[in-house]
Design a protein around this motif. Structure first.
Motif, PDB file in Angstrom:
ATOM      1  N   GLN A   1       9.193  -7.991  -0.118  1.00 22.47           N
ATOM      2  CA  GLN A   1       8.047  -8.216  -0.705  1.00 22.47           C
ATOM      3  C   GLN A   1       6.755  -7.441   0.034  1.00 22.47           C
ATOM      4  O   GLN A   1       5.959  -6.545  -0.643  1.00 22.47           O
ATOM      5  CB  GLN A   1       7.329  -9.580  -0.232  1.00 22.47           C
ATOM      6  N   ALA A   2       7.041  -6.782   1.084  1.00 23.85           N
ATOM      7  CA  ALA A   2       6.491  -5.707   1.584  1.00 23.85           C
ATOM      8  C   ALA A   2       6.662  -4.203   0.961  1.00 23.85           C
ATOM      9  O   ALA A   2       5.586  -3.758   0.735  1.00 23.85           O
ATOM     10  CB  ALA A   2       6.901  -5.646   2.954  1.00 23.85           C
ATOM     11  N   VAL A   3       7.626  -4.142   0.459  1.00 22.26           N
ATOM     12  CA  VAL A   3       8.020  -2.961  -0.453  1.00 22.26           C
ATOM     13  C   VAL A   3       7.109  -3.115  -1.751  1.00 22.26           C
ATOM     14  O   VAL A   3       6.231  -2.022  -2.091  1.00 22.26           O
ATOM     15  CB  VAL A   3       9.466  -2.786  -0.495  1.00 22.26           C
ATOM     16  N   ILE A   4       7.405  -4.113  -2.115  1.00 18.07           N
ATOM     17  CA  ILE A   4       6.505  -4.338  -3.571  1.00 18.07           C
ATOM     18  C   ILE A   4       5.139  -4.255  -3.108  1.00 18.07           C
ATOM     19  O   ILE A   4       4.256  -3.416  -3.967  1.00 18.07           O
ATOM     20  CB  ILE A   4       6.855  -5.732  -4.021  1.00 18.07           C
ATOM     21  N   ASP A   5       4.674  -4.810  -2.047  1.00 18.95           N
ATOM     22  CA  ASP A   5       3.082  -4.706  -1.849  1.00 18.95           C
ATOM     23  C   ASP A   5       2.686  -3.318  -1.824  1.00 18.95           C
ATOM     24  O   ASP A   5       1.786  -2.572  -2.050  1.00 18.95           O
ATOM     25  CB  ASP A   5       2.670  -5.444  -0.628  1.00 18.95           C
ATOM     26  N   LYS A   6       3.552  -2.367  -1.038  1.00 17.20           N
ATOM     27  CA  LYS A   6       3.336  -1.050  -0.888  1.00 17.20           C
ATOM     28  C   LYS A   6       3.157  -0.140  -2.101  1.00 17.20           C
ATOM     29  O   LYS A   6       2.213   0.681  -2.213  1.00 17.20           O
ATOM     30  CB  LYS A   6       4.505  -0.473   0.314  1.00 17.20           C
TER      31      LYS A   6
END
Length: 135
Positions: A35-40
């Motif tokens: 999810q952090a990668v997607i948000d980035k």
């Protein structure tokens, strides 16, 4: 038609048993951080205007556009040899009766039919030869 025996690989030189798929490893590494990668990536697209990030998002969300063609009608002699049928399609394209993309799709279909017909005829010939040798 020859079939592989159970346990026999159709591609003996392929990926060795037990070797790991890199994509699976990447998914495991991402794990809870996905999810952090997607948000980035979304942030890079929206905040920074990073066009590669935008393209990555759009490629994952929107299915690729395919040209839509209307049904076409033109004279095709279905009893003619396949080469003549292909020539008829090319004639229809050159006369503007059908568009080139549809013409290509039709010729690809005729080529596929030719391959299937060829396999069917070879199979019949092989069966006849086997029957003649068994007599």
């Amino acid at each position: 038609m020859a079939k592989f025996k159970p346990g026999q690989s159709g591609n003996p030189a392929g990926r060795p048993k037990g070797s790991k798929d890199r994509r699976t490893d990447l998914r495991k590494q991402l794990g809870e951080h996905s999810q952090a990668v997607i948000d980035k990536v979304v942030s890079a697209c929206l905040d920074d205007g990073d066009m590669m990030a935008c393209r990555t998002i759009v490629d994952r969300i929107v299915s690729p556009l395919r040209p839509k063609t209307e049904p076409v009608a033109f004279e095709l002699d279905k009893d003619a040899p396949l080469t003549q049928q292909a020539a008829q399609v090319l004639g229809a394209v050159s006369e503007g009766v059908i568009d080139p993309t549809t013409g290509k799709a039709l010729i690809d279909g005729i080529a596929g039919l030719a391959r299937v017909t060829e396999i069917d005829e070879l199979s019949k010939r092989l069966d006849a030869l086997e029957a003649a040798t068994n007599e």
